[in-house]
Design a protein around this motif. Structure first.
Motif, PDB file in Angstrom:
ATOM      1  N   VAL A  24      23.054  92.789   2.588  1.00 43.70           N
ATOM      2  CA  VAL A  24      23.122  92.848   4.057  1.00 43.70           C
ATOM      3  C   VAL A  24      21.714  93.011   4.634  1.00 43.70           C
ATOM      4  O   VAL A  24      21.334  92.337   5.600  1.00 43.70           O
ATOM      5  N   HIS A  25      20.960  93.892   4.020  1.00 40.31           N
ATOM      6  CA  HIS A  25      19.592  94.178   4.473  1.00 40.31           C
ATOM      7  C   HIS A  25      18.729  92.914   4.434  1.00 40.31           C
ATOM      8  O   HIS A  25      18.047  92.588   5.420  1.00 40.31           O
TER       9      HIS A  25
ATOM     10  N   LEU B  60      20.717  96.367  12.248  1.00 40.15           N
ATOM     11  CA  LEU B  60      21.383  96.325  10.943  1.00 40.15           C
ATOM     12  C   LEU B  60      20.383  96.498   9.798  1.00 40.15           C
ATOM     13  O   LEU B  60      20.705  97.123   8.779  1.00 40.15           O
TER      14      LEU B  60
ATOM     15  N   SER C 124      20.718  99.661   7.241  1.00 41.92           N
ATOM     16  CA  SER C 124      20.810  99.429   5.795  1.00 41.92           C
ATOM     17  C   SER C 124      19.614 100.028   5.066  1.00 41.92           C
ATOM     18  O   SER C 124      19.747 100.556   3.960  1.00 41.92           O
TER      19      SER C 124
END
Length: 224
Positions: free
Chosen positions: A58-59, A99, A103
């Protein structure tokens, strides 16, 4: 204008190559991040690899999106010709930054280099949020020049990972310092570059603008 365009093309080229390299390495070549995880020793918390990897995916994804969307919005045509797209893309950038920070906050306690690296990442996250918030406040108040300056400062944080690994490679592979130490030094070296580089760019840009203004004034006087 030509110099600014050339600089933009250079940055665009670097970003494109880095994004493609990062995505291919993280999702295709080494999705398990084994070569990176072996350096995470003496952790104070148990590293749950599957969860960490999911957060890492995700990162990385949103870090690449932030880099790409920010680059697009720095193209002068985006806000001159397509203001709605520019605004929408700005929301994409802000969401991606949030985000990435969230993360990164999860992964910070497991950072290579231990507590000192963890503190560095948390500090970076706080500064990035503050700088990006300043850019949002300025555009909400229609302060376009100030918004652009703070967005430049915010966008510099998109190069954190690139600079960390560049410094780590130089210190570890070329000088011979241990990987963990090289990574920690690279983190703080990247932080220094991220904070200083935008100010240098802004000062150079201001000098070029003043030089062009003086030349235009002199030309006008000769024509008169």
């Amino acid at each position: 204008m030509i110099k600014n365009l050339s600089f933009y093309k250079l940055v665009a080229c670097v970003c494109t190559i880095y994004i493609l390299y990062t995505l291919s390495k993280s999702y295709l070549i080494n999705p398990g991040a084994e070569t990176f995880l072996i350096h995470k020793t003496d952790l104070t918390r148990e590293l749950r690899t599957p969860a960490w990897l999911m957060v890492m995916y995700v990162h990385i994804a949103f870090a690449c999106i932030a880099m790409a969307s920010g680059l697009l919005n720095f193209w002068s045509g985006s806000y001159k010709k397509y203001p709605r797209l520019h605004r929408l893309n700005g929301y994409v950038y802000i969401s991606s930054v949030l985000l990435v920070v969230l993360s990164s906050g999860y992964m910070a306690p497991y950072a290579t280099g231990g507590k000192i690296s963890s503190m560095g990442f948390n500090l970076l996250n706080l500064i990035w949020l503050a700088v990006t918030t300043a850019a949002i406040v300025h555009i909400r108040k229609k302060r376009i020049p100030q918004h652009r300056r703070w967005m430049l400062r915010s966008y510099a944080f998109c190069f954190t990972n690139l600079l960390i690994h560049l410094f780590t490679f130089i210190l570890n592979k070329m000088i011979g310092i241990t990987y963990v130490t090289s990574y920690t030094i690279g983190l703080y070296g990247a932080m220094a570059c991220i904070l200083v580089a935008p100010e240098v760019i802004l000062r150079i840009g201001k000098s070029l603008f003043e030089e062009v203004s003086i030349m235009n004034t002199a030309t006008k006087r000769r024509n008169d």
